[in-house]
Design an enzyme around this catalytic site. Structure first.
Site, short mmCIF file in Angstrom:
data_model
loop_
_atom_site.label_atom_id
_atom_site.label_comp_id
_atom_site.label_asym_id
_atom_site.label_seq_id
_atom_site.Cartn_x
_atom_site.Cartn_y
_atom_site.Cartn_z
N LYS A 53 9.46 3.20 -4.85
CA LYS A 53 8.34 2.75 -3.95
C LYS A 53 8.31 1.39 -3.97
O LYS A 53 8.40 0.64 -3.09
CB LYS A 53 7.68 3.77 -4.26
CG LYS A 53 7.03 5.31 -3.40
CD LYS A 53 6.49 5.91 -3.88
CE LYS A 53 6.77 7.58 -3.66
NZ LYS A 53 5.56 9.19 -4.27
N GLN A 97 0.16 8.91 -6.80
CA GLN A 97 1.25 9.23 -7.19
C GLN A 97 0.52 11.14 -7.43
O GLN A 97 -0.61 10.63 -8.80
CB GLN A 97 2.09 8.32 -7.84
CG GLN A 97 3.26 9.26 -8.55
CD GLN A 97 4.38 9.76 -7.49
OE1 GLN A 97 4.37 8.83 -6.63
NE2 GLN A 97 4.88 10.44 -7.27
N ASP A 120 1.09 9.44 2.70
CA ASP A 120 1.27 10.78 2.51
C ASP A 120 1.08 11.64 3.57
O ASP A 120 2.01 13.01 3.35
CB ASP A 120 0.66 10.84 1.32
CG ASP A 120 2.17 10.82 0.49
OD1 ASP A 120 3.52 10.45 0.51
OD2 ASP A 120 1.96 10.55 -0.89
#
Ligand code: NAP
Length: 293
Positions: A53, A97, A120
């Site tokens: 990422k 994460q 997200d």
């Protein structure tokens, strides 16, 4: 019939070029889209995803910062950092994460992220937006699948879609997104009795169960579009999806490979969501003087 293999790497490159151009437009206004990634602990797979990422951000001209905490870090400390990032005008996207260590409550941490920076799309506000058809941050993996379908100009309206897998991060948002495009959607899961009776009806079949070899050619309709989200590591080290690629390819009209299908799209859509967020912040702020950063 032999299916067209959808090249996720190629589509991801195109979408990243779009993101780079949008980031450059923002840069002309002295705004650089910024993504903060929070990782707790040392899960090796998470480490790889986080590095990918950060690298992807660099490639398209986004700023990224990694907040990597020790495994034993308390929830309060993680929440403090999120609070600071929520207030930081240089950060437009915040990502946690997963998985988190068991002493940290995932829901509490996800809800602490500003809904305006929830790239997200896991905050309940954004989940609700998805349900009512007012999506701000589409979750990245299903968003990537949607982009692949759009890129191939595969019609969705009125078609039978079967999503195998009902997780909060893939299966459910995928089903909602395709329902919004007026597909007739069925969601299957581990307790579904006789999976084949559903999959055989699918014009578009999305496999997201995490079970290698789950989708064999007998359970696929001739001419179906087959999207394989699954990523399964074989004991020998190779990667496979949930679909028996070689056989199903002989029957489907389109199919995604693993690797090289949905996988490259996921991080790419994260970049899109971050750039989109920066554009929305810029829109709210109006024009910026050249000296401010
Ligand atoms: P997950 O949270 O484990 O959810 C799996 C879902 O599949 C659950 O709903 C489960 O049903 C269902 N399922 C399990 N076995 C099944 C079976 N035999 N028949 C039908 N349904 C079954 O996994 P996830 O996070 O959604 O990920 C799914 C797969 O996608 C994994 O292989 C993962 O590595 C991959 N993935 C790929 C990407 C990418 O970028 N390509 C991104 C995320 C995930 P229950 O709800 O009944 O347990």
């Amino acid at each position: 019939m032999v299916a067209k293999v959808i090249d996720g790497n190629a589509v991801a490159r195109l979408v990243r070029t779009e993101c780079r151009q949008r980031a450059e437009t923002l840069k002309a206004r002295n705004i650089q889209p910024g993504l903060a990634v929070i990782m707790v602990g040392n899960n090796p797979a998470s480490g790889v995803y986080v590095r990918n990422k950060v690298k992807a951000c660099e490639e398209v001209g986004l700023r990224s910062e990694l907040h990597h905490f020790h495994e034993n870090t308390g929830q309060a400390q993680v929440l403090d950092v999120i609070d600071g990032l929520n207030r930081n005008p240089a950060i437009h996207g915040i990502l946690i994460q997963l998985p988190l260590p068991p002493h940290i409550q995932v829901r509490t941490v996800l809800e602490a992220i500003s809904r305006d920076k929830d790239v997200d799309g896991f905050h309940l506000y954004n989940v609700g937006g998805l349900v009512v058809g007012d999506t701000v941050f589409p979750p990245c993996t299903p968003y990537g699948v949607q982009r692949l379908l759009e890129h191939e100009r595969i019609p969705i309206e009125g078609r039978n879609v079967v999503v195998v897998g009902a997780s909060n991060i893939v299966g459910k948002p995928m089903a909602l997104m395709l329902m919004q495009k007026n597909a007739t959607v069925c969601i299957c899961h581990a307790k579904t009795r006789d999976l084949a009776q559903f999959t055989i009806l699918a014009d578009i079949l999305v496999a997201a169960a995490g079970v290698p070899g789950l989708i064999k050619h007998e359970v696929v309709k001739t001419g179906a579009v087959v999207i394989d989200v699954g990523i399964n590591r074989l004991p020998g080290g190779g990667l496979v999806g949930d679909v028996d690629f070689d056989q199903v390819r002989q029957k489907a009209s389109y199919i995604t490979p693993v690797p090289g299908g949905v996988g490259p799209m996921t991080v790419t859509m994260l970049l899109c969501n971050t750039v989109g967020s920066a554009e929305r912040f810029a829109g709210r702020e109006g024009p910026r003087p050249a000296s401010s950063t």
